[in-house]
Design an enzyme around this catalytic site. Structure first.
Site, PDB file in Angstrom:
ATOM      1  N   GLU A  85       0.820  -1.212   0.000  1.00  0.00           N
ATOM      2  CA  GLU A  85       0.000   0.000   0.000  1.00  0.00           C
ATOM      3  C   GLU A  85       0.863   1.275   0.000  1.00  0.00           C
ATOM      4  OE1 GLU A  85      -3.019   0.968  -0.391  1.00  0.00           O
ATOM      5  OE2 GLU A  85      -4.074  -0.952  -0.436  1.00  0.00           O
ATOM      6  N   GLU A 135       2.424   1.648  -3.433  1.00  0.00           N
ATOM      7  CA  GLU A 135       1.447   2.054  -4.445  1.00  0.00           C
ATOM      8  C   GLU A 135       1.079   3.522  -4.313  1.00  0.00           C
ATOM      9  OE1 GLU A 135      -1.005  -2.188  -4.961  1.00  0.00           O
ATOM     10  OE2 GLU A 135      -2.059  -0.403  -4.241  1.00  0.00           O
ATOM     11  N   GLU A 136       0.785   3.956  -3.089  1.00  0.00           N
ATOM     12  CA  GLU A 136       0.270   5.316  -2.895  1.00  0.00           C
ATOM     13  C   GLU A 136       1.355   6.380  -2.965  1.00  0.00           C
ATOM     14  OE1 GLU A 136      -2.176   5.701   0.602  1.00  0.00           O
ATOM     15  OE2 GLU A 136      -3.844   4.646  -0.354  1.00  0.00           O
TER      16      GLU A 136
END
Lengths: 267, 267
Positions: free
Chosen positions: B153, B156-157
């Site tokens: 996460e 990705e962010e």
């Protein structure tokens, strides 16, 4: 089949818009399959023109006759509960960002010692651990707090009243039930009563067991998690092990509390 | 409709017995609705006589034409995934003890500090926290370890590579998504890179923010959980706060590891 003009004058799908640019169709009344198909086709065309994104159809189980039509019109299953099926269609060309169905079961395991330092253990009537003395465990109900769920499970299985102390550890395991994962919260509990009364349907036997006796049966099988329980019990008894204890925080707009669990002794 | 003799000679439902006295019907081939209804009625009579308990029917979405028939024969929905629907019927007079569908979503939140003691924060493009600087959060995929999910996460962010350190706290909240509950694992992460590259689709902005600046925006809204994050950051930085760190344990018969998380410093 009715013609479009008649339908537009008579019926529409009961749809509301959601906050993410989508539409929720919440079907409650019975509807003829052909009428449903026609209304759905018309609505889908309109929603595409309007740039709508996720289209949801909630079908109560008494409207199971409409499932096939929704699927044939391009919908797929998002999730189901005993009383309804939720279908989804994602209209844009982009990748569907809508979260999948719930992925985890939450289970609790209760570590309960009496004043003599004996551990509360049970034998289950069914399942792979049949005949093995183990701590009381159970699945958290939907909407139930961990703290409440573990008190309920110990009471149901053994008749012992307990008070929640802290989560001493948790584990995450995959492919436990229909591909879903499980988080097991190991909870230290303080007993408020001591007389055992077992749940006849699921539990074969329950007793207070000296920790050495519990340790002695560990060598046989499934050592990993169960040995860790031993280590944690010892650390708690001898060295003041700190787990995570709950503290209420307000999170939703109605002011309903939820709980955050952390190491209070270090904070 | 075919007569019973012909059907018995021609077709049976593809059924296997499970380890709990139940039967699993795993439909894969297309079947005429009337044939399915007749075979199901015959099979149900036989299973009742045999004392079978839970009867499962797994219908792939391409067999949605059979859903209505199964429901009319007394089955209800147990769960659904995009590609299939699972129906259940409990034959005995006793209460159905079969666990419900998965009840929880597992989410992770990442606390990442750089060498200057600045916190990695993001602004989301959509949702109720739009425009608020917050830590990177995301939903764990089915079958994904917490440790892997939080690394994914953050990457990705924000484009930042991180290494998992420990879970510093977790929270449980109800009614988050279609009545399901959520467990949020707050994870301390060690950055392995520092150059931010945001995910354009979901993230508006990301930056390294001095903790005082993060604290200054907290007074506005949703104080509960976010203030706890501040407290935990301070405790971690100043007083050697101990969270739960993962350790592999072997739990299933294939020897696949799962992880148990506990306070290693106290053990």
């Amino acid at each position: 089949m009715m013609d479009q003009l008649t339908i537009d004058n008579v019926q529409r799908l009961p749809a509301t818009e959601d906050e993410f640019g989508g539409v929720v169709v919440d079907m409650k009344e019975h509807m003829d399959v052909d009428v449903f198909r026609t209304l759905l086709k018309i609505s889908m065309s309109r929603w595409k023109l309007q740039g709508k994104k996720g289209i949801w159809i909630k079908l109560p189980i008494y409207l199971s006759n409409l499932v096939d039509t929704a699927v044939k019109e391009g919908f797929w299953y998002h999730h189901a509960e005993p009383s309804y099926l939720m279908l989804l269609n994602w209209l844009p060309e982009t990748v569907n960002p809508i979260p999948a169905n719930a992925s985890h079961i939450a289970r609790v395991g209760a570590i309960v010692f009496n004043d003599k330092g004996e551990l509360l253990v049970v034998q289950e009537k069914m399942g792979p651990l049949r005949g093995v003395w183990k701590i009381s465990t159970g699945i958290i109900h939907q909407g139930e707090d961990i703290t409440a769920g573990v008190v309920r499970e110990v009471k149901e299985e053994t008749g012992i009243d307990t008070e929640f102390v802290e989560v001493v550890a948790f584990s995450q395991e995959h492919n436990v039930f229909f591909g879903k994962s499980e988080v097991l919260f190991l909870c230290m509990m303080r007993p408020q009563s001591f007389e055992i009364k077992i749940q006849e349907t699921e539990i074969e036997a329950a007793r207070w067991m000296p920790l050495e006796e519990y340790a002695a049966q560990l060598s046989v099988q499934e050592q990993g998690l169960r040995n860790r329980i031993m280590d944690l019990c010892n650390a708690k008894a001898e060295r003041g092990y700190s787990g995570f204890s709950p503290s209420p925080v307000t999170t939703d707009s109605n002011g309903n509390p939820s709980f955050i669990y952390f190491n209070k002794e270090d904070l």
